[in-house]
Design an enzyme around this catalytic site. Sequence first.
Site, PDB file in Angstrom:
ATOM      1  N   GLU A 153     -13.581   0.962  17.302  1.00 27.58           N
ATOM      2  CA  GLU A 153     -14.580   1.091  16.243  1.00 27.58           C
ATOM      3  C   GLU A 153     -15.852   0.356  16.641  1.00 27.58           C
ATOM      4  OE1 GLU A 153     -12.897  -0.071  12.479  1.00 27.58           O
ATOM      5  OE2 GLU A 153     -11.146   1.212  12.744  1.00 27.58           O
TER       6      GLU A 153
ATOM      7  N   ARG B  75      -4.149   1.207  10.964  1.00 33.72           N
ATOM      8  CA  ARG B  75      -4.860   0.691  12.125  1.00 33.72           C
ATOM      9  C   ARG B  75      -4.991   1.814  13.146  1.00 33.72           C
ATOM     10  NH1 ARG B  75      -6.678  -2.591   9.430  1.00 33.72           N
ATOM     11  NH2 ARG B  75      -6.761  -4.860   9.672  1.00 33.72           N
TER      12      ARG B  75
ATOM     13  N   HIS C 296     -13.787   3.122   8.377  1.00 32.46           N
ATOM     14  CA  HIS C 296     -12.945   1.988   7.949  1.00 32.46           C
ATOM     15  C   HIS C 296     -13.398   1.471   6.578  1.00 32.46           C
ATOM     16  CE1 HIS C 296     -10.236  -1.385   9.749  1.00 32.46           C
ATOM     17  NE2 HIS C 296      -9.995  -1.200   8.457  1.00 32.46           N
ATOM     18  N   ILE C 297     -13.381   2.379   5.600  1.00 30.77           N
ATOM     19  CA  ILE C 297     -13.853   2.043   4.257  1.00 30.77           C
ATOM     20  C   ILE C 297     -12.705   1.811   3.270  1.00 30.77           C
ATOM     21  CG2 ILE C 297     -16.006   3.309   4.583  1.00 30.77           C
ATOM     22  CD1 ILE C 297     -14.787   5.565   2.821  1.00 30.77           C
ATOM     23  N   GLY C 298     -11.474   1.724   3.781  1.00 26.82           N
ATOM     24  CA  GLY C 298     -10.317   1.615   2.891  1.00 26.82           C
ATOM     25  C   GLY C 298     -10.419   0.514   1.857  1.00 26.82           C
TER      26      GLY C 298
ATOM     27  N   ILE D  93       0.833  -1.201   0.000  1.00 28.04           N
ATOM     28  CA  ILE D  93       0.000   0.000   0.000  1.00 28.04           C
ATOM     29  C   ILE D  93       0.865   1.249   0.000  1.00 28.04           C
ATOM     30  CG2 ILE D  93      -1.747   1.306   1.266  1.00 28.04           C
ATOM     31  CD1 ILE D  93      -2.759  -1.400   2.348  1.00 28.04           C
TER      32      ILE D  93
END
Length: 328
Positions: A265, A236, A284-286, A156
């Site tokens: 979360e 994270r 947390h839509i990565g 990434i």
Amino acid sequence: MGTARILVTSAFLRPGDATDLALREAGFDTVHAPLRGQRKPGELESLLEGVSGVIAGSDRFDEGVLASARDLRIIARTGVGYDSIDTAAAASRGIAVCNAPGVNSAAVAELALTFILMLARKVPEAMRSVREGAWARPTGLQLDSSTLGIVGLGAIGRTVAQHAQALGMRVVAHDPYADRGYAADHDIALVPFEQVLDEADVVSLHIALTPETRHLIDADALRRMKRTAYLVNTARGPVVDENALIAALDAGDLAGAALDVVEEEPLAASSALRDHPRAFVTAHIGGSTSQARDESARVAVESVVDFLQGRPPRNVVNPGYRQNLVTG
């Protein structure tokens, strides 16, 4: 022995979808119990009764949960991270844990780039102004010739670096395990962590959560960053000390932050980050693209089917399970 049951907890999977059909065609029964928010005490333990495998979202499989799952043989995450699973406890019970490395690299990198652009051009501030009936035109940061600091130069991080360089950004990075040849070939300067903080106009985090990286971005780290700098976290949540971050934002010691992950979360309704003028948070839509989700589900199904049909699964993160494997 009856038909093996598979519990599916990933929130984006549904009865009758491709994942469900693939498991059923392989001869398994499926039970869907998507995780949305927090589970009731004892709920996951009840769901695991008689279950041989799990296609797992973000459920927490701690030692107590695993001890109650007498029939469980494999947990396959529909994602890369597995810090929600006690892998050592799983190994001690002969339970294999698998992840899906690389499936969401492009998706997460694209979101990180989106966050960088939104922060640099103060898009949330401009949108809020229009929504409130005003017409503010904030002065932003031009990314061309600015410096991006990347912490974690894995798949990434490397993709984010490529996107940033396409916009004319200089890239510095810190990763003690980085491929130095790759960095040199792609004009990425590998530097100490402190130098990333000192030099970067934007710091983007792309590291796993470990005891060493928990609260890596603490009050001291934030003080090293430029007052005009921005922080992006799509890795994270606990990598960042949220209390220290809020304090830095409140004091104007940091220009802004964009977070796709938080320490707990879902984010508490009372969190100052929900409506902070210098920060924005997404849920947390990565990895939440159709392509990434389809591939992560396919990889997880493959792991479960292979294992329960007697073939070695791929992407095992706790190989010690083999010493405690229950057969028969």
